[in-house]
Design an enzyme around this catalytic site. Structure first.
Site, mmCIF file in Angstrom:
data_model
loop_
_atom_site.group_PDB
_atom_site.id
_atom_site.type_symbol
_atom_site.label_atom_id
_atom_site.label_comp_id
_atom_site.label_asym_id
_atom_site.label_seq_id
_atom_site.Cartn_x
_atom_site.Cartn_y
_atom_site.Cartn_z
ATOM 1 N N TYR A 182 3.520 -14.845 -14.983
ATOM 2 C CA TYR A 182 2.589 -13.862 -14.400
ATOM 3 C C TYR A 182 1.145 -14.360 -14.533
ATOM 4 O O TYR A 182 0.368 -14.302 -13.578
ATOM 5 C CB TYR A 182 2.770 -12.506 -15.090
ATOM 6 C CG TYR A 182 1.937 -11.392 -14.499
ATOM 7 C CD1 TYR A 182 2.283 -10.820 -13.273
ATOM 8 C CD2 TYR A 182 0.812 -10.902 -15.154
ATOM 9 C CE1 TYR A 182 1.527 -9.788 -12.720
ATOM 10 C CE2 TYR A 182 0.048 -9.874 -14.613
ATOM 11 C CZ TYR A 182 0.418 -9.318 -13.397
ATOM 12 O OH TYR A 182 -0.341 -8.301 -12.855
ATOM 13 N N ARG B 262 2.856 2.368 -2.722
ATOM 14 C CA ARG B 262 3.021 3.030 -4.038
ATOM 15 C C ARG B 262 2.106 2.355 -5.058
ATOM 16 O O ARG B 262 1.497 1.322 -4.770
ATOM 17 C CB ARG B 262 4.474 3.000 -4.498
ATOM 18 C CG ARG B 262 5.079 1.618 -4.657
ATOM 19 C CD ARG B 262 6.591 1.744 -4.916
ATOM 20 N NE ARG B 262 7.281 0.489 -4.776
ATOM 21 C CZ ARG B 262 7.570 -0.344 -5.776
ATOM 22 N NH1 ARG B 262 7.212 -0.046 -7.002
ATOM 23 N NH2 ARG B 262 8.212 -1.469 -5.553
ATOM 24 N N ALA C 180 0.121 -17.419 -14.831
ATOM 25 C CA ALA C 180 -0.075 -18.553 -13.907
ATOM 26 C C ALA C 180 -0.307 -18.036 -12.492
ATOM 27 O O ALA C 180 -1.174 -18.540 -11.763
ATOM 28 C CB ALA C 180 1.133 -19.482 -13.954
ATOM 29 N N SER D 133 -5.713 -9.732 -11.840
ATOM 30 C CA SER D 133 -5.428 -9.064 -13.124
ATOM 31 C C SER D 133 -6.291 -9.702 -14.204
ATOM 32 O O SER D 133 -6.723 -10.850 -14.062
ATOM 33 C CB SER D 133 -3.949 -9.264 -13.474
ATOM 34 O OG SER D 133 -3.681 -8.817 -14.783
ATOM 35 N N ASN E 248 -2.464 -6.874 -2.252
ATOM 36 C CA ASN E 248 -2.188 -6.087 -3.463
ATOM 37 C C ASN E 248 -0.746 -6.265 -3.956
ATOM 38 O O ASN E 248 -0.487 -6.154 -5.153
ATOM 39 C CB ASN E 248 -2.463 -4.605 -3.162
ATOM 40 C CG ASN E 248 -1.796 -3.692 -4.165
ATOM 41 O OD1 ASN E 248 -2.266 -3.526 -5.293
ATOM 42 N ND2 ASN E 248 -0.665 -3.101 -3.792
ATOM 43 N N GLY F 139 0.810 -1.235 0.000
ATOM 44 C CA GLY F 139 0.000 0.000 0.000
ATOM 45 C C GLY F 139 0.829 1.263 0.000
ATOM 46 O O GLY F 139 0.330 2.342 0.311
HETATM 47 P P1 NDP Z 1 4.043 -1.412 -8.407
HETATM 48 O O1 NDP Z 1 5.242 -2.087 -8.990
HETATM 49 O O2 NDP Z 1 3.812 0.018 -8.699
HETATM 50 O O3 NDP Z 1 4.056 -1.657 -6.835
HETATM 51 C C1 NDP Z 1 4.279 -2.943 -6.367
HETATM 52 C C2 NDP Z 1 3.892 -2.984 -4.907
HETATM 53 O O4 NDP Z 1 4.069 -4.319 -4.401
HETATM 54 C C3 NDP Z 1 4.773 -2.070 -4.083
HETATM 55 O O5 NDP Z 1 3.998 -1.515 -3.075
HETATM 56 C C4 NDP Z 1 5.811 -3.023 -3.521
HETATM 57 O O6 NDP Z 1 6.331 -2.525 -2.300
HETATM 58 C C5 NDP Z 1 4.960 -4.270 -3.293
HETATM 59 N N1 NDP Z 1 5.760 -5.489 -3.279
HETATM 60 C C6 NDP Z 1 6.377 -6.098 -4.328
HETATM 61 N N2 NDP Z 1 7.041 -7.182 -3.913
HETATM 62 C C7 NDP Z 1 6.826 -7.267 -2.563
HETATM 63 C C8 NDP Z 1 7.250 -8.166 -1.556
HETATM 64 N N3 NDP Z 1 8.032 -9.230 -1.829
HETATM 65 N N4 NDP Z 1 6.827 -7.954 -0.289
HETATM 66 C C9 NDP Z 1 6.054 -6.902 0.015
HETATM 67 N N5 NDP Z 1 5.603 -6.025 -0.902
HETATM 68 C C10 NDP Z 1 6.015 -6.201 -2.166
HETATM 69 O O7 NDP Z 1 2.820 -2.320 -8.859
HETATM 70 P P2 NDP Z 1 1.326 -1.945 -9.269
HETATM 71 O O8 NDP Z 1 0.796 -0.916 -8.372
HETATM 72 O O9 NDP Z 1 1.315 -1.729 -10.737
HETATM 73 O O10 NDP Z 1 0.602 -3.349 -9.006
HETATM 74 C C11 NDP Z 1 -0.028 -3.640 -7.772
HETATM 75 C C12 NDP Z 1 -0.809 -4.948 -7.954
HETATM 76 O O11 NDP Z 1 -1.747 -4.810 -9.020
HETATM 77 C C13 NDP Z 1 0.077 -6.141 -8.312
HETATM 78 O O12 NDP Z 1 -0.411 -7.294 -7.676
HETATM 79 C C14 NDP Z 1 -0.098 -6.245 -9.823
HETATM 80 O O13 NDP Z 1 0.143 -7.542 -10.296
HETATM 81 C C15 NDP Z 1 -1.563 -5.850 -9.944
HETATM 82 N N6 NDP Z 1 -1.937 -5.371 -11.273
HETATM 83 C C16 NDP Z 1 -1.313 -4.270 -11.808
HETATM 84 C C17 NDP Z 1 -1.678 -3.833 -13.068
HETATM 85 C C18 NDP Z 1 -1.022 -2.659 -13.697
HETATM 86 O O14 NDP Z 1 -1.191 -2.507 -14.920
HETATM 87 N N7 NDP Z 1 -0.314 -1.803 -12.987
HETATM 88 C C19 NDP Z 1 -2.728 -4.512 -13.836
HETATM 89 C C20 NDP Z 1 -3.295 -5.653 -13.186
HETATM 90 C C21 NDP Z 1 -2.924 -6.044 -11.940
HETATM 91 P P3 NDP Z 1 7.887 -2.706 -1.876
HETATM 92 O O15 NDP Z 1 8.694 -2.757 -3.125
HETATM 93 O O16 NDP Z 1 8.194 -1.551 -1.002
HETATM 94 O O17 NDP Z 1 7.920 -4.007 -1.118
#
Ligand code: NDP
Length: 249
Positions: free
Chosen positions: A144, A13, A146, A131, A81, A11
């Protein structure tokens, strides 16, 4: 009305930050779990509690749930998320890549569902950010897709399992939302954008989106708030597209 508590993974970014803002504005206690704080406390003060968490680790989800219950006495909503996308042809997928992607997107949501459902009471609500890639395949996207098909399966199965306890489990399936994470992924030569994110997005909208635009993080967040509300009290086991009409052919 009693104040409710929500845990939001990732939550800090992207789409997750839009969800955090929406739930703060709706009056929830918000607890964010992610690896980086990203200025949440300077932006929102004590309206949000940040807990360092790697979603691949089951114990991290238990900690998030414990903090929610200790701080506020309850856990009403848990939003899985956190996740990322990276296009790669199958011959370039090794075990490390597979484990990282499935570990974050699917196992991360799985442990979140497990921890949340064990602590929730009647009326609890779990929302998985899946997604459109959880409903149809596309080239160079096998890992992805899967992971997100897995999230939709998890959503349906768990809805059946915990429904008798009054806990609802739903997924939101957005299409492309130009977050930093998506734009980075689209820069890969293996992505459908082939290194030209802006050109690809414009053509994608023209060819695919009924509304001739893409959804925003705020629109995903609004659907999340709806699912968490009493207005959605009959909805569980649903994987709802937030896609400006991309999915229908
Ligand atoms: P971002 O890359 O902008 O943000 C990813 C988020 O996930 C960050 O908050 C990051 O925080 C967190 N994160 C990633 N890996 C970990 C980890 N191992 N542990 C804890 N937190 C983690 O992604 P989006 O906002 O674009 O995507 C958010 C969700 O929406 C995802 O599940 C994505 O698959 C899904 N989605 C996105 C789409 C898009 O087009 N943007 C479309 C469809 C679905 P930090 O790095 O600080 O841990």
């Amino acid at each position: 009305m009693q104040r409710k508590t929500v845990v939001i993974t990732g939550g800090n970014r992207g789409i997750g930050l839009s969800i955090t803002e929406a739930f703060i504005n709706a009056g929830y206690f918000v607890i964010v779990g992610a690896r980086h704080e990203m200025g949440l406390s300077s932006r929102f003060g004590d309206q949000v509690s940040f807990i360092s968490a790697d979603v691949r680790d089951e114990a991290a989800h238990r900690r998030l749930v414990d903090v929610a219950v200790k701080k506020t006495g309850t856990l009403n909503v848990y939003i899985n998320n956190a996740g990322f996308s990276e296009w790669r042809p199958i011959e370039k997928i090794d075990e490390k890549f597979f484990d990282d992607l499935i570990g974050t997107n699917l196992k991360g949501a799985f442990w979140g569902c497990k921890a949340a459902s064990s602590a929730m009471q009647d009326g609890g609500c779990i929302i998985n950010i899946s997604s459109i890639a959880g409903k149809r395949g596309s080239a160079n996207n096998s890992a992805y897709c899967a992971s997100k098909f897995g999230v939709n399966g998890l959503t349906q199965a768990l809805a059946k399992e915990v429904g008798p306890r009054g806990i609802r489990v739903n997924a939101l399936c957005p299409v492309l939302i130009p977050t930093d994470g998506l734009i980075d992924a689209l820069k890969s030569p293996f992505s459908p954008a082939k290194g030209d994110p802006e050109g690809f997005i414009s053509k994608f909208i023209a060819d695919n989106a009924a509304l001739k635009r893409l959804p925003t993080g705020e629109e995903v967040a609004a659907m999340g708030l709806f699912l968490a509300s009493e207005s959605a009290s009959a909805m569980t086991g649903q994987c709802i597209n937030v896609d400006c009409g991309v999915f229908p052919q």
